[in-house]
Enzyme design. Structure first.
Site, PDB file in Angstrom:
ATOM      1  N   LYS A  42       6.267  10.478 -16.632  1.00 15.22           N
ATOM      2  CA  LYS A  42       6.881  11.607 -16.214  1.00 15.22           C
ATOM      3  C   LYS A  42       8.029  12.206 -16.916  1.00 15.22           C
ATOM      4  O   LYS A  42       8.862  13.141 -17.484  1.00 15.22           O
ATOM      5  CB  LYS A  42       7.789  10.943 -14.857  1.00 15.22           C
ATOM      6  CG  LYS A  42       6.323  11.082 -13.859  1.00 15.22           C
ATOM      7  CD  LYS A  42       6.710   9.813 -12.665  1.00 15.22           C
ATOM      8  CE  LYS A  42       5.837  10.542 -11.522  1.00 15.22           C
ATOM      9  NZ  LYS A  42       6.423   8.693 -10.170  1.00 15.22           N
TER      10      LYS A  42
ATOM     11  N   GLN B 156      11.289   5.449  -8.819  1.00  6.42           N
ATOM     12  CA  GLN B 156       9.743   4.953  -8.754  1.00  6.42           C
ATOM     13  C   GLN B 156       9.448   3.636  -7.947  1.00  6.42           C
ATOM     14  O   GLN B 156      10.306   3.174  -7.505  1.00  6.42           O
ATOM     15  CB  GLN B 156       9.414   4.704 -10.030  1.00  6.42           C
ATOM     16  CG  GLN B 156       7.802   4.507 -10.901  1.00  6.42           C
ATOM     17  CD  GLN B 156       6.935   5.795 -10.333  1.00  6.42           C
ATOM     18  OE1 GLN B 156       7.484   6.637 -10.753  1.00  6.42           O
ATOM     19  NE2 GLN B 156       6.001   5.257 -10.043  1.00  6.42           N
TER      20      GLN B 156
ATOM     21  N   ASP C  17      10.751  13.675  -5.143  1.00  4.46           N
ATOM     22  CA  ASP C  17       8.881  12.966  -4.394  1.00  4.46           C
ATOM     23  C   ASP C  17       8.444  14.364  -3.484  1.00  4.46           C
ATOM     24  O   ASP C  17       7.415  13.815  -2.410  1.00  4.46           O
ATOM     25  CB  ASP C  17       9.443  11.745  -4.129  1.00  4.46           C
ATOM     26  CG  ASP C  17       8.245  10.995  -5.825  1.00  4.46           C
ATOM     27  OD1 ASP C  17       7.435  11.601  -6.478  1.00  4.46           O
ATOM     28  OD2 ASP C  17       9.366   9.903  -5.954  1.00  4.46           O
TER      29      ASP C  17
HETATM   30  N1  GUN Z   1       4.314   5.332  -6.609  1.00  7.12           N
HETATM   31  C1  GUN Z   1       3.322   5.793  -6.679  1.00  7.12           C
HETATM   32  N2  GUN Z   1       3.597   7.326  -6.661  1.00  7.12           N
HETATM   33  C2  GUN Z   1       4.329   7.265  -6.650  1.00  7.12           C
HETATM   34  C3  GUN Z   1       4.971   8.668  -7.044  1.00  7.12           C
HETATM   35  O1  GUN Z   1       4.432   9.495  -6.300  1.00  7.12           O
HETATM   36  N3  GUN Z   1       6.792   9.070  -6.553  1.00  7.12           N
HETATM   37  C4  GUN Z   1       6.912   7.353  -6.731  1.00  7.12           C
HETATM   38  N4  GUN Z   1       8.291   8.079  -6.670  1.00  7.12           N
HETATM   39  N5  GUN Z   1       6.789   6.109  -7.096  1.00  7.12           N
HETATM   40  C5  GUN Z   1       5.443   6.042  -6.966  1.00  7.12           C
END
Ligand code: GUN
Length: 302
Positions: A60, A104, A127
Site C-alpha cells: 500500500k 491495518q 477504508d
Molecule cells: N486487513 C485485511 N484487509 C484489510 C483492509 O482492506 N483494510 C485494513 N485496514 N485492514 C485489512
C-alpha cells in the site's frame, strides 16, 4: 483488459485494471497539486508484526508513493494500549496534512477493533469502515462519487462493470458476511440492481445456492472451497480469497497463494473469472488510493 482464453473464458486482469486506475489517480493528483499546492496525505497505522499485514502495508505504501500520495507512517509495537492508540488516532484526525487514515487489521486481541474504527474521523476514513460511511453506503444514491467505500468490494465492482455486461437483474451470491467484504459487496451489487444473496458458513445447500448464481463473489477465506461444479455455465466469478497454502515441489515445501475458488475447475464453466494472485488484490490497493484522493478533494470543498 480481458485476455481471451482458449475456451472463451475471460481472465479478468486485476493487475492491469488497477494499473490503469493508478495512472488516472497519478494524473489527478498532479492536477490537484497544481491547484491546491499540496497532495493527499495517508496515515498508515500498523500495530505489531503480523506477517500478512506487513506485506499489505508495504504494498500500500509503495503504491501510494508512486501516485504522489504522501505517507505518514506509524508502525507501533504489539504492546501499545488501546488508549494510546486512540490518542494517536485523535492526533491524526486533527492533523492538517492527513486526509486519509488506514489502520491495518487485524489488531492485537487486547485492542477492540470496533472502538478504534469508530474513533477515526469519518471524513478521513480511507477504508470506508466507519459506521457513518457504512450507513451512507446503504442509503446513498447510486452515483455519489464522494462516498468512501470499502476498498476490496469496490475493486470487485470495478472489475464486474469493466466486463461491459448489464448487471441489472442478475442473481449475485456473495459467499462470506464480513464487514470488510461480504456485507459492503452485497450493498454495491444491490445498487446495481442485482438480486443479492449473502451466503455464509451456516448456509444450507451452499453448492445449490452458488449453482443458481450469475455472479459469485467468494470471500470466505478458505482455500479452494468453492468447486468448479458449483459454478453455473456462463457465470462470473470474483475470487477475493488470498490463502497461503504449503505445497511440496520436488521434495521442498513452498508457499503458494490460492483463492477461495478452485480456479482450474471453475474456469471451465465461468464466462469470466479473476485469478489469485493478480485479481482482486491489486484492485484493493488502487481503491485505497482512490479513497484517499476523494477524502482530500472533499476536504478542499468544505
Ligand atoms: N486487513 C485485511 N484487509 C484489510 C483492509 O482492506 N483494510 C485494513 N485496514 N485492514 C485489512
Amino acid at each position: 483488459m480481458n485476455i481471451g482464453r482458449g475456451n472463451m473464458t475471460k481472465l479478468i486482469n486485476g493487475k492491469e485494471i488497477a494499473q490503469n486506475l493508478r495512472n488516472e489517480l497519478k494524473k489527478e493528483i498532479n492536477n490537484l497539486k497544481s491547484k491546491f499546492g499540496k497532495v493527499p496525505g495517508l496515515a498508515v497505522v500498523q500495530v505489531g508484526n503480523v506477517a500478512a499485514s506487513s506485506v499489505y502495508v508495504k504494498a500500500k505504501t509503495k503504491s501510494a508513493k508512486e501516485v504522489g500520495i504522501e505517507i505518514i507512517d506509524h508502525h507501533l509495537g504489539e504492546e501499545i494500549s488501546e488508549s494510546d492508540l486512540l490518542r494517536l488516532i485523535m492526533k491524526l484526525n486533527n492533523q492538517e496534512n492527513v486526509n486519509g487514515i488506514l489502520v491495518q487489521l487485524p489488531l492485537p486481541n487486547h485492542i477492540n477493533e470496533q472502538i478504534i474504527l469508530d474513533s477515526i474521523n469519518p471524513k478521513k476514513d480511507a477504508d470506508g469502515f466507519h459506521p457513518l460511511n457504512v450507513g451512507k453506503l446503504s442509503i446513498a444514491s447510486h452515483n455519489d462519487e464522494n462516498l468512501l467505500i470499502p476498498c476490496t468490494p469496490y475493486g470487485c465492482l470495478i472489475m464486474l462493470k469493466g466486463l461491459g455486461i448489464n448487471l441489472s437483474g442478475m442473481n449475485a451470491v456473495v459467499v462470506g458476511r464480513s464487514n470488510i467484504v461480504g456485507k459492503p459487496m452485497a450493498q454495491l451489487l444491490l445498487k446495481e440492481s442485482c438480486t443479492v444473496t449473502i451466503a455464509h458458513s451456516k448456509t444450507k445447500n451452499l453448492q445449490e445456492v452458488c449453482k443458481n448464481a450469475d455472479i459469485v463473489v467468494a470471500a470466505v477465506g478458505r482455500p479452494e472451497m468453492i468447486k468448479g461444479n458449483w459454478i453455473k455455465k456462463g457465470a462470473i466469478v470474483i475470487d477475493v480469497g488470498i490463502n497461503r497454502v504449503e505445497i511440496n515441489v520436488n521434495g521442498e515445501n513452498k508457499i503458494k497463494l490460492v483463492g477461495d475458488v478452485d480456479f482450474l475447475e471453475a474456469e471451465r464453466n465461468a464466462l469470466a473469472i479473476t485469478p489469485v494472485p493478480g485479481g482482486v488484490g491489486p484492485m484493493t490497493i488502487a481503491c485505497l488510493l482512490r479513497n484517499t484522493t476523494i477524502a482530500f478533494k472533499n476536504s478542499q470543498l468544505t
